[in-house]
Scaffold this motif. Structure first.
Motif, PDB file in Angstrom:
ATOM      1  N   GLN A 180       0.925  -1.646   0.521  1.00 53.17           N
ATOM      2  CA  GLN A 180       0.106   0.084  -0.158  1.00 53.17           C
ATOM      3  C   GLN A 180       0.541   1.172   0.081  1.00 53.17           C
ATOM      4  O   GLN A 180       0.219   2.098  -1.069  1.00 53.17           O
ATOM      5  CB  GLN A 180      -0.888  -0.037   1.548  1.00 53.17           C
ATOM      6  CG  GLN A 180      -2.000  -1.142   1.342  1.00 53.17           C
ATOM      7  CD  GLN A 180      -2.774  -1.217   2.305  1.00 53.17           C
ATOM      8  OE1 GLN A 180      -2.530  -0.380   3.296  1.00 53.17           O
ATOM      9  NE2 GLN A 180      -3.871  -1.084   2.191  1.00 53.17           N
ATOM     10  N   SER A 181       1.489   1.445   0.712  1.00 52.04           N
ATOM     11  CA  SER A 181       3.056   2.560   0.908  1.00 52.04           C
ATOM     12  C   SER A 181       3.812   3.072  -0.495  1.00 52.04           C
ATOM     13  O   SER A 181       3.299   3.574  -1.004  1.00 52.04           O
ATOM     14  CB  SER A 181       3.713   2.478   1.867  1.00 52.04           C
ATOM     15  OG  SER A 181       3.471   2.402   2.882  1.00 52.04           O
ATOM     16  N   LEU A 233       0.985   4.181  -2.458  1.00 51.39           N
ATOM     17  CA  LEU A 233       0.307   5.474  -2.351  1.00 51.39           C
ATOM     18  C   LEU A 233       1.513   6.341  -2.918  1.00 51.39           C
ATOM     19  O   LEU A 233       1.335   7.845  -3.559  1.00 51.39           O
ATOM     20  CB  LEU A 233       0.159   5.633  -0.910  1.00 51.39           C
ATOM     21  CG  LEU A 233      -0.585   6.696  -0.555  1.00 51.39           C
ATOM     22  CD1 LEU A 233      -1.045   6.951  -0.941  1.00 51.39           C
ATOM     23  CD2 LEU A 233      -0.587   6.408   1.118  1.00 51.39           C
ATOM     24  N   GLN A 272      -5.635  13.309  -4.483  1.00 51.42           N
ATOM     25  CA  GLN A 272      -6.078  11.807  -2.871  1.00 51.42           C
ATOM     26  C   GLN A 272      -4.770  11.402  -2.586  1.00 51.42           C
ATOM     27  O   GLN A 272      -4.446  11.316  -0.767  1.00 51.42           O
ATOM     28  CB  GLN A 272      -7.030  11.496  -2.769  1.00 51.42           C
ATOM     29  CG  GLN A 272      -7.651  10.686  -2.115  1.00 51.42           C
ATOM     30  CD  GLN A 272      -8.277  11.327  -1.130  1.00 51.42           C
ATOM     31  OE1 GLN A 272      -8.214  12.628  -1.861  1.00 51.42           O
ATOM     32  NE2 GLN A 272      -8.651  11.379   0.269  1.00 51.42           N
ATOM     33  N   ALA A 273      -3.706  11.102  -3.244  1.00 53.79           N
ATOM     34  CA  ALA A 273      -2.487   9.915  -2.464  1.00 53.79           C
ATOM     35  C   ALA A 273      -1.881  11.543  -2.178  1.00 53.79           C
ATOM     36  O   ALA A 273      -1.537  10.733  -0.820  1.00 53.79           O
ATOM     37  CB  ALA A 273      -2.308   9.278  -4.054  1.00 53.79           C
ATOM     38  N   LYS A 318      -2.879  12.057   1.441  1.00 56.06           N
ATOM     39  CA  LYS A 318      -2.810  10.660   2.454  1.00 56.06           C
ATOM     40  C   LYS A 318      -1.332  10.442   2.981  1.00 56.06           C
ATOM     41  O   LYS A 318      -1.191  10.115   3.709  1.00 56.06           O
ATOM     42  CB  LYS A 318      -3.429   9.156   1.670  1.00 56.06           C
ATOM     43  CG  LYS A 318      -4.726   9.441   1.536  1.00 56.06           C
ATOM     44  CD  LYS A 318      -5.457   8.074   1.074  1.00 56.06           C
ATOM     45  CE  LYS A 318      -6.830   8.282   0.657  1.00 56.06           C
ATOM     46  NZ  LYS A 318      -7.904   7.360   0.348  1.00 56.06           N
ATOM     47  N   ALA A 359      -0.740  13.027   5.248  1.00 59.35           N
ATOM     48  CA  ALA A 359      -1.265  12.768   6.466  1.00 59.35           C
ATOM     49  C   ALA A 359       0.050  11.744   7.285  1.00 59.35           C
ATOM     50  O   ALA A 359      -0.289  11.354   8.609  1.00 59.35           O
ATOM     51  CB  ALA A 359      -2.702  11.835   6.518  1.00 59.35           C
ATOM     52  N   VAL A 360       0.410  10.505   6.864  1.00 57.54           N
ATOM     53  CA  VAL A 360       1.350   9.944   6.817  1.00 57.54           C
ATOM     54  C   VAL A 360       2.861  10.054   7.817  1.00 57.54           C
ATOM     55  O   VAL A 360       2.630   9.760   8.434  1.00 57.54           O
ATOM     56  CB  VAL A 360       1.461   8.711   5.946  1.00 57.54           C
ATOM     57  CG1 VAL A 360       3.356   7.932   6.284  1.00 57.54           C
ATOM     58  CG2 VAL A 360       0.995   7.679   5.399  1.00 57.54           C
ATOM     59  N   SER A 372      -6.323  19.583   1.755  1.00 59.39           N
ATOM     60  CA  SER A 372      -4.856  19.433   1.456  1.00 59.39           C
ATOM     61  C   SER A 372      -4.794  21.453   1.810  1.00 59.39           C
ATOM     62  O   SER A 372      -3.577  21.655   2.499  1.00 59.39           O
ATOM     63  CB  SER A 372      -3.990  19.300   0.497  1.00 59.39           C
ATOM     64  OG  SER A 372      -3.973  17.579   0.371  1.00 59.39           O
TER      65      SER A 372
END
Length: 199
Positions: free
Chosen positions: A68-69, A72, A82-83, A86, A89-90, A119
């Motif tokens: 997933q990382s 992403l 959107q990616a 995210k 956010a990580v 964002s």
């Protein structure tokens, strides 16, 4: 032995190995095959089940988190707003990767410039606090305003606070009330609270 600091995945692996020494895959098999004793020692059962959960979580999540990382990061680098949000956010939370305010600001900014409202609100917050970017109330207001114009509740609320406090803009209680009311209409608790204090 202190936990490694390079990533949360490595940290999870470290603590899983510490709490469940040996082969985690073998422990899952052993736990599944074990028969309950005649006398149940709750402490031993909790410890054994805890080891099982740690081992299972590590085995099941490690490849998925890594995949997933990578996916992403690929999407974020390709320009998917959107990616990018995210991934930022990580970096801001440290969940799923290392904490890094500079990287978070970079990815929030890339998504914000594409018009991603969340964002925009987040990069505004980073400017307001000086995290990953130089502190600037004026820049914070700029990004909050762009976010608020799209109806994002965080952008609306943060812009209202800036007008209320006179930070980055001239103090304007009427505009603050108007914005808090927009937040109240969306059942935003902090907007309700701040609006109540203004009366």
């Amino acid at each position: 032995m202190p936990p490694p600091r390079s990533s949360s995945l490595q940290s999870a692996q470290h603590w899983t190995r510490r709490s469940a020494p040996g082969n985690p895959r073998q422990q899952i098999v052993e736990f599944a095959r074990s028969k309950p004793p005649l006398f149940i020692d709750k402490h031993a059962m909790k410890k054994q089940f805890s080891h099982f959960l740690c081992a299972a979580a590590l085995l099941l999540s490690s490849p998925l988190v890594i995949a997933q990382s990578a996916d992403l990061l690929q999407k974020a680098q390709a320009g998917d707003a959107q990616a990018q949000f995210k991934l930022a956010a990580v970096y801001i939370t440290g969940r799923g990767g290392p904490k890094n305010d500079d990287e978070a600001a970079k990815w929030f900014m890339l998504a914000a410039k594409q018009g991603h409202a969340e964002s925009q609100a987040n990069i505004g917050l980073m400017y307001g606090r000086g995290r990953g970017v130089p502190q600037s109330d004026e820049e914070a207001v700029k990004w909050y305003r762009l976010s608020a114009e799209q109806g994002d509740i965080d952008g609306i609320f943060n812009l209202a606070v800036m007008y209320d406090d006179g930070r980055g803009v001239a103090e304007n209680q009427e505009e603050a009330v108007r914005l808090y009311r927009l937040g109240v209409a969306q059942n935003h608790v902090s907007s309700q609270s701040n609006l109540g204090y203004m009366y």
